[in-house]
Design a protein around this motif. Structure first.
Motif, PDB file in Angstrom:
ATOM      1  N   THR A 196       0.928  -1.062  -0.097  1.00 56.27           N
ATOM      2  CA  THR A 196      -0.002  -0.308   0.163  1.00 56.27           C
ATOM      3  C   THR A 196       0.658   1.467  -0.430  1.00 56.27           C
ATOM      4  O   THR A 196       0.287   1.997  -0.083  1.00 56.27           O
ATOM      5  N   ARG A 197       1.963   1.285   0.697  1.00 58.35           N
ATOM      6  CA  ARG A 197       2.713   2.413   0.263  1.00 58.35           C
ATOM      7  C   ARG A 197       4.238   2.396  -0.158  1.00 58.35           C
ATOM      8  O   ARG A 197       4.959   3.177  -0.003  1.00 58.35           O
ATOM      9  N   GLY A 198       4.577   1.151  -0.459  1.00 52.66           N
ATOM     10  CA  GLY A 198       5.575   0.893  -1.519  1.00 52.66           C
ATOM     11  C   GLY A 198       7.382   1.293  -0.443  1.00 52.66           C
ATOM     12  O   GLY A 198       8.329   1.845  -1.267  1.00 52.66           O
ATOM     13  N   ILE A 199       7.107   0.580   0.813  1.00 56.53           N
ATOM     14  CA  ILE A 199       7.886   0.579   1.240  1.00 56.53           C
ATOM     15  C   ILE A 199       8.525  -0.472   2.481  1.00 56.53           C
ATOM     16  O   ILE A 199       7.641  -0.468   2.586  1.00 56.53           O
ATOM     17  N   ASN A 200       9.441  -0.671   2.910  1.00 55.01           N
ATOM     18  CA  ASN A 200      10.199  -1.649   2.992  1.00 55.01           C
ATOM     19  C   ASN A 200      10.244  -1.465   4.896  1.00 55.01           C
ATOM     20  O   ASN A 200      11.144  -1.340   5.828  1.00 55.01           O
ATOM     21  N   VAL A 201       9.027  -1.618   5.529  1.00 58.63           N
ATOM     22  CA  VAL A 201       9.409  -1.207   6.625  1.00 58.63           C
ATOM     23  C   VAL A 201       9.789  -2.270   8.045  1.00 58.63           C
ATOM     24  O   VAL A 201       9.964  -1.932   9.261  1.00 58.63           O
TER      25      VAL A 201
END
Length: 529
Positions: A330-335
Motif C-alpha cells: 500500500t505504501r511502497g516502502i519496507n518497514v
C-alpha cells in the motif's frame, strides 16, 4: 474516505442523516457571535463529531483567532476567556499566552476572590488549566484555584446538570479522557442544557452507533484471528483481546482507519504475550536466548527454545511480516527493519527488567522510567500507527520516528505512570515485579502515599511537556498521528483507572466496555430542529 451514509440503512434515514450533516456544516460556516461559535465547536468536539468537520472547524478558528487579535471586549468574563484559551490551544494556537488570565489576578498575584461564586467560569478555568506548559505559573495557579473552589461549591450548586458536569470534571479533565467515552457521557449532559441543539445531538447519537457497529465488526474479525491462532490457550499469558482492541479504538476511532486498528491490535496482543514470557514464564537463560534470536530476527534457532516460547516468537514474526507486507503493497516502502529494531530494543528492555528481578536489584526511579519508555510497548503501537497515518512515509521520517520523538516518549511514559498508579496488589498479582512507586519508595524512603503523590505529580508534569511538544512536532507529523499520541495517553488514564488494563475489571470498567462495543445510544427521533 469514510462516509456516514455508506453505513446508513434505508433511503429515508440516509436522506435525514445527510440533512443533519449538511445542517451542522452550514452552522459552522455561518456568521455568528464569537462566543456562540466557540461554544458550538466545543460541543461538536465533545459529542465526537469533530472528525466530520475538520475543514469547517479549522476555517472557523482561523477567523476567530484573527478577530480576537483586536479583542472581544464584550467577552471578558472568566468562562469565555478560559473556553477560548482551551479551544485555541487544543488546535495548536500556541501563541495564545497564559497572560490572557492576567486580568483575573489581584495585586497579590492570585486569582481574585470575587471569582469564587462563578461556578461556570471556574469549571472552564479548570479545564483550561490542563493545557498549560511547564513554567506557566498562572496555569498552575488556575488549576489549584479552580479545584479548591469547585470542591467547595459543588454541594451548593442548584442546577443538577451543572453539578454533574463539575463532578465529572473533578474526576478527570476533558484533556485526559478518551473521546469515545467522553462523547457517550456528554450526550446525556448536553441533552440537559437549555440551549441544546437537537439536530447536533441526534447526529452525534447516530454517528456513535455507526462507529460502534464498525468497531464491533472489526473486533469480530480479530476474535476469529485470535481463536485460529490458538495463543489464547497459553495459560501463562493474559487472554484479553477486548482490552487490546479498545486501546486501538480509543487511540484512533475514525472508521476509515480499520487497517490501523486491526494491525495495532495484533501488535498489542503480541506485546502482552511477549511481556508475560519475560515476566512469568522464561528462565533468565531462556530470556537471554529469546532476546538474541529476536535481535537477529532468526527463526532458525527456535528449536533451542521451549515449545511455548518458540510458538510465541513465530506468532510475533508472522504478525510483523504481515504488517511489512501491507506497507510494501500500500505504501511502497519496507518497514520490517524498523519494526525488527523496535522489537529488539523492547525485548532488551524486558530483559533488563527481568535481570533486576532475578538479582533482586531495585533501580532508581530515573533508571526504571528510562527503560520503561521502551518496555511499556507504547512506541511499538504508535510506530504501527505512524506507518498507516503518515502522508510522508520516507526513509528520513522513518529514521526520525525510530529515535522516539518527544510526543511518543511522553505518551509512553504516561502509560507506564498510570499503570503503576493502579493498586500495588493489582500489579503484583499480574507478575509485575517492579513499578515506579516501589522504586521511589526504595530510593527515598517515602511512604506509599508519598510515592503516589510524587507519581501523580510526574503525570501532571509529563502532560505539560506533551502539550508543548505537540506544537514543536506538529509540523513533522500528520494530524491523525499527533491525535493518536494524545489518545494513547488518554486511554491509559481510563484503562488503568478501572483495572489493570488486561484482566482485572471493576464494575464501572465493565459498563464502559459494554457502552463502547455493545450497547447503542437510544435515538428518539431523527431530523432537524
Amino acid at each position: 474516505m469514510f462516509s456516514i451514509n455508506s453505513y446508513v440503512k434505508g433511503k429515508k434515514h440516509m436522506e435525514e442523516v445527510q440533512k443533519m450533516v449538511d445542517y451542522a456544516r452550514n452552522l459552522l460556516d455561518k456568521q455568528m457571535d464569537p462566543l456562540e461559535k466557540i461554544e458550538l465547536i466545543d460541543a461538536i468536539q465533545r459529542l465526537g463529531l469533530e472528525y466530520h468537520f475538520e475543514r469547517e472547524i479549522k476555517h472557523s478558528l482561523k477567523s476567530l483567532y484573527e478577530s480576537a487579535a483586536t479583542g472581544w471586549p464584550e467577552y471578558d468574563d472568566l468562562h469565555s476567556t478560559a473556553l477560548r484559551f482551551r479551544i485555541f490551544r487544543q488546535h495548536h494556537y500556541y501563541e495564545v499566552p497564559q497572560d490572557v488570565f492576567q486580568k483575573f489576578i489581584d495585586e497579590t498575584g492570585n486569582f481574585r476572590a470575587t471569582l469564587t461564586d462563578d461556578v461556570k467560569g471556574l469549571l472552564s478555568l479548570f479545564e483550561a488549566s490542563f493545557h498549560g506548559f511547564k513554567g506557566e505559573d498562572i496555569m498552575d495557579k488556575a488549576e489549584a484555584f479552580s479545584v479548591e473552589h469547585l470542591k467547595e461549591k459543588k454541594r451548593l450548586i442548584t442546577s443538577p446538570s451543572l453539578a454533574r458536569e463539575v463532578e465529572h470534571a473533578l474526576d478527570m479533565p476533558i484533556l485526559w479522557r478518551p473521546n469515545r467515552l467522553e462523547a457517550r457521557w456528554f450526550m446525556g449532559a448536553y441533552e440537559e442544557q437549555p440551549d441544546m441543539n437537537r439536530t447536533l445531538l441526534n447526529l452525534a447519537k447516530f454517528d456513535y452507533n455507526i462507529v460502534q457497529s464498525v468497531h464491533r465488526e472489526e473486533y469480530g474479525r480479530l476474535e476469529r484471528w485470535w481463536t485460529e491462532l490458538g495463543l489464547g490457550k497459553m495459560t501463562f499469558s493474559r487472554d484479553n483481546l477486548v482490552e487490546h482492541y479498545l486501546w486501538t479504538a480509543f487511540m484512533v476511532f475514525d472508521p476509515k482507519y480499520k487497517d490501523l486498528r486491526e494491525m495495532t491490535t495484533k501488535v498489542i496482543a503480541m506485546i502482552t504475550l511477549i511481556d508475560d514470557i519475560y515476566d512469568s514464564l522464561g528462565t533468565l537463560e531462556e530470556l537471554e536466548l529469546l532476546t538474541r534470536l529476536i535481535d537477529r530476527w532468526d527463526v532458525n534457532g527456535i528449536d533451542e527454545l521451549p515449545p511455548n516460547i518458540a510458538t510465541c516468537f513465530i506468532a510475533l514474526y508472522n504478525v510483523t511480516n504481515g504488517i511489512g507486507f501491507w506497507a510494501m503493497i500500500t505504501r511502497g516502502i519496507n518497514v520490517i527493519p524498523y519494526i525488527r529494531k523496535t522489537w529488539s530494543d523492547q525485548c532488551m528492555a524486558y530483559l533488563k527488567e527481568a535481570k533486576w528481578c532475578h538479582k533482586d536489584s531495585m533501580p532508581t526511579l530515573k533508571e526504571y522510567l528510562n527503560n520503561a519508555v521502551r518496555s511499556v510497548g507504547g512506541f511499538l503501537a504508535l510506530q504501527c500507527c505512524f506507518f498507516i497515518t503518515s502522508d510522508n512515509l520516507t526513509e528520513d521520517t522513518l529514521n526520525y520516528m525510530a529515535e522516539i520523538p518527544r510526543i511518543v516518549r511522553c505518551s509512553s511514559l504516561l502509560i507506564r505512570l498510570n499503570n503503576d498508579l493502579a493498586p500495588l496488589s493489582v500489579g503484583l498479582a499480574e507478575g509485575d515485579k517492579l513499578n515506579s512507586l516501589e522504586c521511589f519508595m526504595n530510593e527515598t524512603g517515602a511512604s506509599e502515599e508519598e510515592a503516589r503523590k510524587h507519581i501523580k505529580y510526574l503525570v501532571r508534569e509529563t502532560w505539560k511537556t506533551l502539550n508543548k511538544d505537540i506544537f514543536d512536532d506538529n509540523c513533522r507529523f500528520s494530524g491523525p498521528f499527533v491525535t493518536a499520541c494524545l489518545n494513547l495517553a488518554r486511554a491509559s488514564h481510563w484503562i488503568y483507572r478501572y483495572g489493570d488494563g488486561h484482566g482485572i475489571r471493576s464494575e464501572e470498567a465493565k459498563e464502559h466496555l459494554i457502552s463502547a462495543l455493545v450497547d447503542p445510544v437510544p435515538i428518539m427521533q431523527l431530523g432537524l430542529n
